[in-house]
Design an enzyme around this catalytic site. Sequence first.
Site, PDB file in Angstrom:
ATOM      1  CB  SER A  56      -0.891   0.008   1.244  1.00 15.71           C
ATOM      2  OG  SER A  56      -1.518   1.264   1.426  1.00 15.71           O
ATOM      3  CE1 TYR A 109      -4.376  -2.016   5.097  1.00 16.57           C
ATOM      4  CE2 TYR A 109      -3.444   0.148   4.643  1.00 16.57           C
ATOM      5  CZ  TYR A 109      -4.032  -1.022   4.198  1.00 16.57           C
ATOM      6  OH  TYR A 109      -4.261  -1.207   2.850  1.00 16.57           O
TER       7      TYR A 109
END
Length: 270
Positions: A143, A156
């Site tokens: 990401s 995350y």
Amino acid sequence: MTLLDDHVVLITGAGSGLGLGLARHFNEQGAKLAVFEISEPKVAGLREEFGDDVLVLQGDVTQVADLEAARQAVLERYGRVDALVGAQGIFDGMVPLMEVPVDQVEKVFDEVMHVDVLGYILSARIFFEDFAKTNGAIVFTSSTAAYAADGGGLFYTAAKGAVRSVINQLAFEFRRKVRVSGVAPSGIAGSQLQGPAALGLQDQKQSDIPADAFENNFLKLTLVNSLPTPEEYAPLYAYLASRTNTTTIGQTIIADQGLFNRNVITPTEG
């Protein structure tokens, strides 16, 4: 002839969001496709959409037995497997660390890291010998959160940074046998990533954020005019998973829509 003709591909986390968009694109590109998903309702949806054309498997990427059963099922149906595309993940709700109760920190860490990192490591370990036989490929999902703050919360962000490092290391360890690479998406329209149960967010999805507000904020920072759909990311994954890719190994492609070229001095126009 399409890009993935004569490619046997397994996609994990294929039941919704990015994974489902990848499954649709890979199917259109001619792959002999297997999809792996933990959610029973999503598995039912996959079977309804793809029918008998796609091997649909239910299981948990953090469980060795489930992954080994998936491997056996793929080999029984197709005789080999050429590529693995990892798309599973959970979000952390962007909850700041200081808002996480101390007694829940370890639980949140374990939950996010197990799905977002360990699931990739286990799948690579279990399928390695099959990929080595065909000089196959592994493509994992990192990401833009791995490169810049505020793409998620701490857990995350840490997980996606770890995936980026897993890609680097496995590409080195599997060199000349398996081509390992990754994609780091930014915003995804209709993302279905759920939050961790340790924070009571298992029923909350990224798409629950008001779509207009999220898209407007996203577009203020990027160089494009719309929030990309899962299918718009899919060609990157398809190329990396295909035998066509002989150059991009051990790298994670940042698919940020120009996010990292955000304006600092120049006023935003349009």
